[in-house]
Design an enzyme around this catalytic site. Structure first.
Site, PDB file in Angstrom:
ATOM      1  N   GLY A   1       0.275   2.949  -1.706  1.00  0.00           N
ATOM      2  CA  GLY A   1      -0.111   4.029  -0.799  1.00  0.00           C
ATOM      3  C   GLY A   1      -0.094   5.425  -1.406  1.00  0.00           C
TER       4      GLY A   1
ATOM      5  CD  GLU B   1       5.673   4.771   1.689  1.00  0.00           C
ATOM      6  OE1 GLU B   1       4.961   4.106   2.447  1.00  0.00           O
ATOM      7  OE2 GLU B   1       5.747   4.547   0.469  1.00  0.00           O
TER       8      GLU B   1
ATOM      9  N   GLY C   1       6.543  -1.145   4.827  1.00  0.00           N
ATOM     10  CA  GLY C   1       6.049  -2.280   4.044  1.00  0.00           C
ATOM     11  C   GLY C   1       6.362  -2.028   2.581  1.00  0.00           C
TER      12      GLY C   1
HETATM   13  C1  5RP Z   1       2.204   0.688  -0.367  1.00  0.00           C
HETATM   14  C2  5RP Z   1       3.220   0.209   0.570  1.00  0.00           C
HETATM   15  C3  5RP Z   1       2.782  -0.247   1.911  1.00  0.00           C
HETATM   16  O1  5RP Z   1       3.797  -0.008   2.806  1.00  0.00           O
HETATM   17  C4  5RP Z   1       2.469  -1.718   1.885  1.00  0.00           C
HETATM   18  O2  5RP Z   1       1.484  -1.996   0.923  1.00  0.00           O
HETATM   19  C5  5RP Z   1       1.982  -2.156   3.233  1.00  0.00           C
HETATM   20  O3  5RP Z   1       1.757  -3.515   3.209  1.00  0.00           O
HETATM   21  P1  5RP Z   1       1.150  -4.290   4.427  1.00  0.00           P
HETATM   22  O4  5RP Z   1      -0.217  -3.691   4.695  1.00  0.00           O
HETATM   23  O5  5RP Z   1       1.072  -5.709   3.922  1.00  0.00           O
HETATM   24  O6  5RP Z   1       2.073  -4.130   5.580  1.00  0.00           O
HETATM   25  O7  5RP Z   1       4.369   0.175   0.263  1.00  0.00           O
HETATM   26  O8  5RP Z   1       2.837   1.111  -1.493  1.00  0.00           O
END
Ligand code: 5RP
Length: 226
Positions: A96, A102, A81
């Site tokens: 996150g 990541e 995401g």
């Molecule tokens: C945080 C991110 C996460 O992957 C993202 O926020 C996830 O989003 P969602 O809950 O809408 O799938 O990159 O930095």
């Protein structure tokens, strides 16, 4: 009235990209959580690497095999995401605080695909989210000084759930840096990464190969070569 869960629809679409018996990367967040569930439901045979402890636990609970990232040097396809992604498929992944891991998965993957609802797709990256730097603790004051020279306003991340700073799984600190605007994402990423003490930033430049964008009218795919 028909109810739309855009994240669920997007995760379901992502299933079509997965080849059985492949090694896949799964990032963090709620859309990825749906994807884990669907992989289990559809009984697709994959091995998973993940930068996220939460996703790892979810995989275990859904019967998916998780490999240790340190033992893998290439991933067929990875899904993640993001907070925001632009028309050049440059993205911000700040929330996150696990962007270093990541980004490693993104770099190792032949395909790195973001799953988003259409509210996250923008022409150019905005200043809605801070750019996060994972830094070694000793560099805190130095990095703050250098970031200010680049026009950023640094704030060391902490949480009400714990006294003191937020510590990453690598034992490092996170600095949230806000900028008035992001005119040159490429230059900014280069400048931030070149500050001694910075391990990585939450700006993903030239990492994303596809974005699955789900809106009320369905899902569209935007692609770019790595
Ligand atoms: C945080 C991110 C996460 O992957 C993202 O926020 C996830 O989003 P969602 O809950 O809408 O799938 O990159 O930095």
């Amino acid at each position: 009235m028909k109810e739309y869960n855009l994240k669920k629809i997007c995760a379901k679409e992502a299933l079509k990209q997965i080849k059985p018996n492949s090694i896949i990367g799964l990032g963090g967040g709620s859309t990825i959580a749906y994807l884990v569930q669907y992989i289990n439901e559809e009984n697709i045979n994959v091995k998973v690497v993940t930068p996220s402890i939460k996703t790892k636990a979810l995989c275990f609970n859904n019967g998916l095999e998780v490999l240790h990232t340190s033992l893998i040097d290439e991933i067929d396809i990875a899904f993640d995401g993001c907070d925001e992604v632009d028309e050049n498929l440059n993205a911000i992944k700040s929330g996150g605080g696990i962007h270093t891991k990541e980004k490693l998965i993104a770099s190792m993957s032949k395909e790195y695909i973001l799953l988003i609802d259409d509210s996250k797709y923008v022409n150019t990256l905005t200043n809605k989210y801070p750019i996060v730097l994972e830094i070694i603790e000793d560099s805190l004051s130095y990095v703050q000084k250098e970031v200010k020279k680049l026009g950023g306003n640094p704030e060391t991340r902490s949480s009400i759930a714990k006294d003191g700073y937020t510590i990453t799984e690598g034992g490092n600190l996170l600095i949230d840096v806000t900028f008035e605007d992001i005119q040159d994402a490429y230059g900014l990423e280069k400048n931030l990464k070149s500050i001694c003490g910075v391990i990585d930033t939450s700006l993903f430049i030239d990492k994303v190969t596809k974005v699955l964008i789900t809106g009320k009218d369905g899902t569209r795919i935007i692609s770019k070569n790595k």
